[in-house]
Enzyme design. Structure first.
Site, mmCIF file in Angstrom:
data_model
loop_
_atom_site.group_PDB
_atom_site.id
_atom_site.type_symbol
_atom_site.label_atom_id
_atom_site.label_comp_id
_atom_site.label_asym_id
_atom_site.label_seq_id
_atom_site.Cartn_x
_atom_site.Cartn_y
_atom_site.Cartn_z
ATOM 1 N N ASP A 49 0.822 -1.219 0.000
ATOM 2 C CA ASP A 49 0.000 0.000 0.000
ATOM 3 C C ASP A 49 0.851 1.263 0.000
ATOM 4 O OD1 ASP A 49 -2.216 -1.781 0.357
ATOM 5 O OD2 ASP A 49 -1.833 -1.770 2.505
ATOM 6 N N GLU A 215 -11.262 1.174 -2.782
ATOM 7 C CA GLU A 215 -10.704 1.553 -1.484
ATOM 8 C C GLU A 215 -9.488 2.434 -1.729
ATOM 9 O OE1 GLU A 215 -9.549 -2.121 0.405
ATOM 10 O OE2 GLU A 215 -8.497 -2.835 -1.369
#
Length: 542
Positions: A49, A215
Site C-alpha cells: 500500500d 478503497e
C-alpha cells in the site's frame, strides 16, 4: 577446518564487513540497471500500500505495516528507483497493551503521507480503532505521538487534502469486515490543523456495480479538477481507477487508467502520483506476489485531456499497462545505487532498520552492543500460544527477492535451570519452518528442524531432532529460498560444510503480508532469569 577453508572464511568475512560500511546495495535485487533504465519492481519486498510525496528534490514513501513493530517504514529517494530505508514513524503501536500481543492482519493499514506547512503528516488507519495522525518536521523523526483524528471501526485508507481556501478534507474507504459495508468512498471535513474530523462526510463514490472493493483513495487537485486515485477489484486481480470532478463532493466521472492487460503484472494498483522537478509524472503502486508480498512498481504517467494515463497505452484508449522496464525518471543527474538493508553485522548499538518484531517489544528481549553481536534473551511464549504464530518476540524482516540465501552465525547459552529454551532461524507465515537449537534437562543442546503446517489454525509443530551440538560453540544456520518460496534449510558447525535438513518447506503468506524470515529465542517456563543467544551476523546472499 583446514587452513584453506579458514582463510576463505576470513576473507569472506572481511569483504562482507567492508561492503557493510558502504551505502547499502543488495546482493539479490537491484532495480537500477546502470544504463539509464530500471526494472520493476523497484522494491522486490513487501512495502504494501505505498504512498509518496515530493519535497523539493526528495521523494518520501511509506507503506502499511500491520502489527509489525517498529511500524510505518519511511523510505527516501532522489530518483524514484533507488530507495533508502531511513526511519519508522511508529516506535510502538497504540493502544500499547493491545499490541503487546500478536495481532495478525490488524494494526496499520494503508497510510498516506503529505508535506504541509513545513511538516510531514502521516495519516494511518487502524480498522479496529480509527484514523490516526503523526507528524514530524524531519522524516527521520522524532515523530509525534499518534492522535486519533476520528475513532470508529472500519475506517480505512485515509488521505488528507488541503484546498486553496485552507479547508482541510479527509478521504477514506471502508472495511466490510468491521463496518459491514465496503466499495464506497467518503470525504469529510477536518479542522485546519488536520487533527480532527468535523462532520459525518459525504459518500462521493459507490463502486458496487462497476468497481467492487474500491478503497485506498488518494486525493489531488489539478487544473480545477478534484481527483481520487483509487484501487478496485481486489488486491491480486484489480485495476487502478481514477475519479474526477469540479466539485469536491462530486458527482465524479470514472475512468480505469491502468490494468494488467497482457502483462505478467497482476492487480497493478494502489499507490501514489508524484511529479519530478523537471515536470515528469510517475506512479508508484504495488503488485501482489504471494509469499514475496506486495512489491513496489514504478510506472510512467502522462496527462491526456485532464485524465492520467499510467504505464504504456499502446492502443490509445487511456487504459495503460504496467511496464517491466523503462527509462529512469529525469531528475537532472544520476544518483548512486542504493537499496533497503537486508544483511546485518550487528556491530553497532542500533539494529538494522529492516528488523521488526511481531508485536510491541519488551526492552528485555534483546540488547545490541559495540562488541559485534546481537544478544536475544529467551522470553516465555504466551500461555495460550499453540505455536510460534502467537509468539511476539520473533525478530523478522521481509523477503528481498525471489531467490536468495540467508545465513546466520550464533552461539547459544541456555540457562541451566531451564529446559526447552530454543533459538534459531525461521521462515514465518500461516505455516512456518525453522532450524535451531534446543536445551534439555541433562544439559545437552539439540539441533532441531521444526515444521508447523497451518500454524494460523493453532496446529502443533512437528519437531525433528537432527543431532547434538557442543554447548557454547558457534553454529551456522541457513535457508536457501528459490522460485515460489521453496525453502531448503541447512546447518553447519564450521561455516563451510552445510548439511541440508530433510525435505523442502514451501513458504506461505501471512495475513495480508508476504512471508518473513528472522531469528528468535524463546522458553516455555518462567523463572527469575533467562538464557540467551548471541547472533554474530545475519547475511543475505545469492
Amino acid at each position: 577446518m583446514n587452513l584453506k577453508n579458514t582463510l576463505s572464511a576470513l576473507l569472506s568475512s572481511v569483504i562482507f564487513v567492508a561492503q557493510a560500511q558502504q551505502p547499502n546495495i543488495s546482493n539479490v535485487w537491484v532495480s537500477d540497471l546502470g544504463n539509464g533504465t530500471y526494472k520493476n519492481p523497484v522494491l522486490h519486498a513487501d512495502y504494501s500500500d505505498p504512498d509518496a510525496c515530493r519535497v523539493g528534490n526528495d521523494f518520501y514513501m511509506i507503506a502499511s505495516s500491520f502489527d509489525a513493530v517498529p511500524g510505518l517504514p519511511i523510505l527516501h529517494s532522489n530518483d524514484l528507483v533507488n530507495w533508502k530505508l531511513i526511519s519508522h514513524a511508529l516506535k510502538r503501536q497504540p493502544p500499547f497493551d493491545h499490541f503487546s500481543k500478536t495481532q495478525h492482519g490488524n494494526g496499520v493499514w494503508a497510510p498516506a503521507i503529505r508535506h504541509h506547512k513545513g511538516e510531514f503528516y502521516i495519516y494511518y488507519p487502524d480498522p479496529d480503532f480509527g484514523i490516526y495522525l503523526t507528524k514530524a518536521k524531519n522524516p527521520t523523526g522524532p515523530w509525534s505521538a499518534p492522535v486519533l483524528v476520528e475513532g470508529g471501526k472500519g475506517l480505512i485508507d485515509p488521505c488528507p487534502f488541503w484546498d486553496e481556501d485552507g479547508q482541510a478534507y479527509l478521504a477514506h474507504g471502508w472495511a466490510g469486515s468491521r463496518a459491514g459495508i465496503k466499495s464506497i468512498l467518503t470525504i469529510k471535513k477536518m479542522n485546519p490543523e488536520g487533527t480532527a474530523v468535523l462532520d459525518e462526510g459525504v459518500i462521493v463514490y459507490d463502486g458496487h456495480e462497476k468497481d467492487p472493493t474500491v478503497e485506498g483513495p488518494k486525493m489531488y487537485k489539478r487544473n480545477g479538477y478534484y481527483y481520487l486515485f483509487a484501487p478496485a477489484g481486489g488486491v491480486a486481480t484489480g485495476w487502478q481507477l481514477v475519479l474526477r470532478s469540479k466539485n469536491i463532493y462530486g458527482p465524479y466521472e470514472r475512468k480505469v487508467v491502468m490494468s494488467q492487460g497482457n502483462t505478467p503484472i497482476n492487480g497493478p494498483h494502489q499507490g501514489a502520483w508524484v511529479d519530478t522537478p523537471s515536470g515528469e509524472h510517475w506512479f508508484l503502486h504495488f503488485q501482489d506476489k504471494g509469499v514475496y508480498g506486495r512489491v513496489v512498481h514504478l510506472q510512467p504517467m502522462k496527462w491526456t485531456n485532464d485524465w492520467p494515463v499510467i504505464g504504456t497505452d499502446k492502443d490509445g484508449d487511456g487504459n495503460g499497462e504496467p511496464v517491466v522496464s523503462y527509462k529512469k525518471p529525469n531528475v537532472g543527474k544520476t544518483h548512486p545505487v542504493i537499496t533497503p538493508p537486508e544483511s546485518d553485522e550487528f556491530n553497532t548499538i542500533q539494529l538494522g532498520l529492516q528488523w521488526q518484531w511481531q508485536a510491541n517489544p519488551k526492552s528485555t528481549w534483546h540488547t545490541t552492543s559495540n562488541l559485534g553481536f546481537l544478544r536475544l534473551y529467551s522470553d516465555k511464549i504466551p500461555d495460550d500460544a499453540k505455536n510460534f504464530w502467537d509468539v511476539p518476540n520473533l525478530l523478522m524482516q521481509k523477503f528481498p527477492a525471489e531467490n536468495f540465501t540467508a545465513t546466520t552465525k550464533l552461539t547459544f547459552s541456555p540457562n541451566s535451570k531451564l529446559e526447552n529454551e530454543k533459538t534459531g532461524l525461521i521462515i514465518m507465515g500461516k505455516s512456518y519452518a525453522s532450524v535451531g537449537l534446543k536445551s534439555s534437562k541433562n544439559g545437552e543442546v539439540s539441533l532441531i528442524y521444526t515444521v508447523c503446517k497451518k500454524a494460523s489454525d493453532k496446529a502443533l509443530e512437528e519437531e525433528t531432532v537432527i543431532g547434538t551440538v557442543e554447548k557454547g560453540k558457534p553454529v551456522y544456520l541457513r535457508v536457501k529460498v528459490s522460485q515460489g518460496g521453496k525453502c531448503q534449510f541447512s546447518y553447519s558447525t564450521d561455516g563451510e560444510r552445510f548439511t541440508d535438513c530433510s525435505g523442502v518447506f514451501t513458504a506461505e503468506v501471512g495475513l495480508w503480508i508476504g512471508t518473513k524470515m528472522g531469528i528468535f529465542c524463546t522458553r516455555t517456563t518462567q523463572i527469575n532469569d533467562s538464557g540467551y543467544a548471541d547472533f554474530d551476523w545475519f547475511r543475505v546472499t545469492p
